[in-house]
Design a protein around this motif. Structure first.
Motif, short mmCIF file in Angstrom:
data_model
loop_
_atom_site.label_atom_id
_atom_site.label_comp_id
_atom_site.label_asym_id
_atom_site.label_seq_id
_atom_site.Cartn_x
_atom_site.Cartn_y
_atom_site.Cartn_z
N ILE A 47 42.63 1.76 -29.11
CA ILE A 47 41.88 1.73 -28.00
C ILE A 47 41.66 0.26 -27.37
O ILE A 47 41.72 0.19 -26.10
N GLU A 48 41.10 -0.65 -28.32
CA GLU A 48 41.12 -2.06 -27.87
C GLU A 48 42.38 -2.69 -27.01
O GLU A 48 42.24 -3.27 -26.16
N TYR A 49 43.54 -2.41 -27.77
CA TYR A 49 44.84 -2.71 -27.13
C TYR A 49 45.14 -2.18 -25.75
O TYR A 49 45.84 -3.01 -24.94
N ASN A 50 44.91 -0.81 -25.73
CA ASN A 50 45.49 0.00 -24.23
C ASN A 50 44.42 0.20 -23.35
O ASN A 50 44.65 0.79 -22.35
N LYS A 51 43.09 -0.10 -23.61
CA LYS A 51 41.96 0.24 -22.72
C LYS A 51 42.03 -0.13 -21.44
O LYS A 51 41.62 0.18 -20.46
N GLU A 52 43.01 -1.51 -21.25
CA GLU A 52 42.89 -2.03 -19.72
C GLU A 52 44.31 -1.36 -18.90
O GLU A 52 44.13 -1.42 -17.76
N THR A 53 45.20 -0.73 -19.71
CA THR A 53 46.18 -0.21 -18.97
C THR A 53 46.30 1.34 -19.02
O THR A 53 47.22 1.86 -18.24
N LYS A 54 45.75 1.94 -19.98
CA LYS A 54 45.81 3.29 -20.19
C LYS A 54 44.66 4.15 -19.80
O LYS A 54 43.61 3.51 -20.11
N SER A 55 44.76 5.28 -19.55
CA SER A 55 43.50 6.29 -19.19
C SER A 55 42.91 6.74 -20.37
O SER A 55 43.71 6.74 -21.51
#
Length: 207
Positions: free
Chosen positions: A114-122
Motif C-alpha cells: 500500500i505504501e508503495y502503490n498508494k500514490e498511483t493506484k486506487s
C-alpha cells in the motif's frame, strides 16, 4: 506402498507416483540412493527418510532462495513451491520455517504494498491486487487503515488529481467527450464514479 510411476520432468528431475498418486519429485541420482524403481515397494522408513532428509531441507532452502530476490506472500510462496513438486506437508513446513524468521509476513507485505502503490493506484485496485496475492480482506483493510488512516477520502482525491496531472487533463477546459473519456479511464483504475465526479466537478445530470 508401491511405486506406480516414474516420469521424467527434466533430464535430471523425476516425478514419482505412489499407489497411483503423485508423491514427490526427486533427482535421478536420488532414485539410485533410495532404491526407487517402478512397480517396486517403498518402505515407510524410506518414504519418511525422503520427506525429512531430502525434501524438507530442499523446500526450506528453495523458499529462502526465492525470498532473497523479492518479497512473497504465503500464498505466492506456496504456489512457487507447488511448481517445484513438493508435497503439501513439506510446503507448509517450509513456509512455517521462513515465517518464523519474519521472512514471510502477509500483514507487513500488505502495508508495504500500500505504501508503495498508494500514490498511483486506487483503493479498489490495491485491494484487488492484494487479494489476488492471497491476503485476506480483513488484513488488507487493517493495513489500509494503518497507512491511510482517516484521510481516505482526501487521499483518493489526491490520487485522481495525480492522474489528471499525468494525463495533462484540465477539468475547466475539457470537452464533454474528453471528460467522459477521463471518467472511463479513472473508473478502470478502480475509483468510484462518485469520487471521480467530485474531483472532476461534473454535473451528474449531464453525463
Amino acid at each position: 506402498m508401491t511405486i506406480t510411476g516414474i516420469k521424467e520432468i527434466t533430464k535430471s528431475r523425476m516425478k514419482i507416483e505412489i499407489d497411483g498418486e503423485f508423491a514427490f519429485v526427486l533427482y535421478k541420482g536420488e532414485l539410485r540412493v533410495y532404491g526407487i524403481k517402478e512397480n517396486q515397494e517403498i518402505s515407510e522408513e524410506v518414504y519418511h527418510k525422503i520427506l525429512t532428509e531430502v525434501l524438507s531441507k530442499r523446500a526450506k532452502l528453495r523458499a529462502m532462495n526465492l525470498l532473497k530476490s523479492r518479497a512473497y506472500t504465503a500464498f505466492q510462496l506456496k504456489e512457487k513451491l507447488e511448481e517445484g513438486g513438493y508435497p503439501e506437508k513439506i510446503i507448509e513446513e517450509a513456509i512455517d520455517y521462513v515465517s518464523s524468521f519474519g521472512y514471510v509476513n502477509d500483514s507487513q507485505y500488505a502495508v508495504d504494498f500500500i505504501e508503495y502503490n498508494k500514490e498511483t493506484k486506487s483503493k479498489n485496485r490495491i485491494f484487488m491486487d492484494l487479494f489476488k496475492k492471497g491476503i485476506p480482506r480483513d488484513m488488507i483493510e487493517e493495513a489500509w487503515n494503518d497507512v491511510v488512516g482517516e484521510e481516505k477520502e482526501k487521499f483518493e482525491k489526491e490520487q485522481i488529481i495525480y492522474w489528471l496531472s499525468k494525463k495533462h487533463y484540465s477539468p475547466e477546459t475539457a470537452s464533454l467527450q474528453e471528460k467522459q473519456k477521463m471518467m472511463a479511464f479513472l473508473y478502470r483504475k478502480g475509483f468510484s464514479n462518485e469520487m471521480i465526479r467530485s474531483v472532476l466537478s461534473l454535473d451528474i445530470t449531464t453525463i
